[in-house]
Scaffold this active site. Sequence first.
Site, PDB file in Angstrom:
ATOM      1  N   HIS A  38       2.755  -0.925  -5.677  1.00 59.62           N
ATOM      2  CA  HIS A  38       1.742  -0.724  -4.635  1.00 59.62           C
ATOM      3  C   HIS A  38       0.337  -0.696  -5.256  1.00 59.62           C
ATOM      4  CE1 HIS A  38       5.353   1.425  -2.820  1.00 59.62           C
ATOM      5  NE2 HIS A  38       5.054   0.572  -1.868  1.00 59.62           N
ATOM      6  N   SER A 186      10.651  -0.217  -7.071  1.00 60.84           N
ATOM      7  CA  SER A 186      10.934  -0.044  -5.649  1.00 60.84           C
ATOM      8  C   SER A 186      10.942   1.445  -5.346  1.00 60.84           C
ATOM      9  CB  SER A 186      12.311  -0.635  -5.320  1.00 60.84           C
ATOM     10  OG  SER A 186      12.777  -0.125  -4.082  1.00 60.84           O
TER      11      SER A 186
END
Length: 287
Positions: A38, A186
Amino acid sequence: MKIAHSLAEYAALRSALDGPTAPRVAYVPTMGALHEGHRSLIKLAKTRGDMIVVSIFVNPLQFGPNEDYARYPRPLEDDLQVCAADGVDIVLVPSVTELYPAGRQVTVDAGALGSVLEGHSRPGHFNGVLTVVLKLFNIIRPQVAVFGEKDAQQLACIQRMVIDFNLAVEIVGAPIVREPDGLALSSRNVFLSASERAVARSLSAALEKAATQGSVRSARAAAYEVLDRAEAEPCFELDYATIVNPATFAEVPDDHVGLAVFVVAARVGGTRLIDNTTINFTPAPWG
Ligand code: AMP
């Protein structure tokens, strides 16, 4: 950094940006539990816009009834610290009831692209993704939005929606960020036990091996060598390992030449993991 918990709060912040010297708004949609993947999207967004908006929303519409919506990690305070440290300007944290009020009916249909592979294993998943992304584009009003190539089929669906619905948003793809051993980062990796974590490495290992091959046939064989070994482990269950056209996600023929995406999905323990890599297949030499 401003935090908007309601759509009205965000709208007030956003309309203050309108005008002749309006900044370019670059948007990163997330479900939170922010990690280096991110953060790389936020970093890329900063090179594409002047104002960075991140949304944190675990979207119930994209989870199936037996999926991990309830247990999906939601470390909001940590996420806000990451956003502040990375120079995000506005974080939108909308509520489920405000995004999906009673009486809503209309959803986006992701079409054929959304019904294969991930869409086949997770029926309705991409309809849920596109519906929330379209809503968030209308709410956030960005000029550019950044999505990870980690979710390659999602990125293709979003690019398709932007074309098919004439959306005025530029879509930018960001490369996959990996652990040192290759495992794609993840938010779901926190669910893996130590032994599952070791087996999970097979996904990226299979892709790495495939990427060094010249043909579709040998890439598939190289990947399956690794995946077959992983399948001997009781915790590992392969869902698919397929080489597809990057735009349509239709399987490419054995003699395919040019770019293709090798996509894999597997269940490791109770956790579903996906990964992919782009491979440029070269014509076979004569002789
Ligand atoms: P999520 O919070 O899982 O919905 O992901 C939000 C965005 O981050 C999506 O565009 C993902 O594709 C992207 N993303 C997730 N993991 C990675 C990664 N390892 N590398 C790059 N982008 C990622």
